[in-house]
Design a protein around this motif. Structure first.
Motif, PDB file in Angstrom:
ATOM      1  N   TYR A  35       0.858  -1.175   0.000  1.00 33.33           N
ATOM      2  CA  TYR A  35       0.000   0.000   0.000  1.00 33.33           C
ATOM      3  C   TYR A  35       0.891   1.221   0.000  1.00 33.33           C
ATOM      4  O   TYR A  35       2.076   1.157   0.310  1.00 33.33           O
ATOM      5  CB  TYR A  35      -0.992   0.009   1.174  1.00 33.33           C
ATOM      6  CG  TYR A  35      -0.375   0.270   2.524  1.00 33.33           C
ATOM      7  CD1 TYR A  35      -0.300   1.563   3.034  1.00 33.33           C
ATOM      8  CD2 TYR A  35       0.127  -0.766   3.292  1.00 33.33           C
ATOM      9  CE1 TYR A  35       0.258   1.808   4.272  1.00 33.33           C
ATOM     10  CE2 TYR A  35       0.682  -0.533   4.533  1.00 33.33           C
ATOM     11  CZ  TYR A  35       0.749   0.756   5.020  1.00 33.33           C
ATOM     12  OH  TYR A  35       1.306   0.981   6.244  1.00 33.33           O
ATOM     13  N   ARG A  79      -4.538   2.214   0.319  1.00 27.44           N
ATOM     14  CA  ARG A  79      -5.318   1.126  -0.272  1.00 27.44           C
ATOM     15  C   ARG A  79      -4.420  -0.092  -0.408  1.00 27.44           C
ATOM     16  O   ARG A  79      -3.324  -0.011  -0.960  1.00 27.44           O
ATOM     17  CB  ARG A  79      -5.859   1.516  -1.647  1.00 27.44           C
ATOM     18  CG  ARG A  79      -7.025   2.481  -1.585  1.00 27.44           C
ATOM     19  CD  ARG A  79      -7.677   2.643  -2.954  1.00 27.44           C
ATOM     20  NE  ARG A  79      -6.728   3.002  -3.991  1.00 27.44           N
ATOM     21  CZ  ARG A  79      -6.460   4.249  -4.377  1.00 27.44           C
ATOM     22  NH1 ARG A  79      -7.055   5.266  -3.804  1.00 27.44           N
ATOM     23  NH2 ARG A  79      -5.601   4.480  -5.336  1.00 27.44           N
ATOM     24  N   ILE A  80      -4.886  -1.231   0.084  1.00 30.28           N
ATOM     25  CA  ILE A  80      -4.116  -2.474  -0.021  1.00 30.28           C
ATOM     26  C   ILE A  80      -4.246  -3.009  -1.448  1.00 30.28           C
ATOM     27  O   ILE A  80      -5.341  -3.097  -1.992  1.00 30.28           O
ATOM     28  CB  ILE A  80      -4.630  -3.538   0.972  1.00 30.28           C
ATOM     29  CG1 ILE A  80      -4.428  -3.066   2.414  1.00 30.28           C
ATOM     30  CG2 ILE A  80      -3.979  -4.896   0.717  1.00 30.28           C
ATOM     31  CD1 ILE A  80      -2.992  -3.088   2.883  1.00 30.28           C
TER      32      ILE A  80
END
Length: 113
Positions: A50, A55-56
């Motif tokens: 990330y 956001r992964i």
């Protein structure tokens, strides 16, 4: 070209889907580094990560990501790396760029071994 002793390692972290003039950004960076005459560049694709947006991005089977992390590493003499930084600023609009001191133990093209 021979490279030995103290050098700089330039690391550029971008996303797999990042583009520059229609081509993958990591590819544009490597081609510019080669055109610039830098000693070498390698691209590594991450499985998970990330960045600034938290956001992964992952490559897990049940979760599909179109923007996996990509790292470009370039090693050369400090002067050449620093001279390349304005070009890199033009290419990279979003990502992380780091610079660190490294010691080159061996760097010889096959024909010089």
């Amino acid at each position: 070209m021979r490279l030995a002793g103290e050098a700089k390692l330039l690391r550029i972290f971008v996303g797999e889907s990042d583009r520059y003039e229609g081509r993958p950004l990591y590819e544009a960076i490597v081609l510019e580094a080669k055109r610039f005459g830098l000693a070498g560049a390698s691209v590594f694709k991450g499985f998970m990560g990330y960045g600034a947006h938290s956001r992964i991005h992952t490559a897990k089977i049940l979760q599909f990501s179109e923007d996996l992390p990509v790292m470009v590493e370039i090693v050369d003499e400090e002067e050449k790396i620093r001279a390349f930084l304005p070009t890199l600023d033009r290419l990279v609009r979003e990502g992380l760029v780091t610079l660190e001191k490294v010691e080159v133990i061996r760097y010889l093209p096959k024909e010089e071994r």
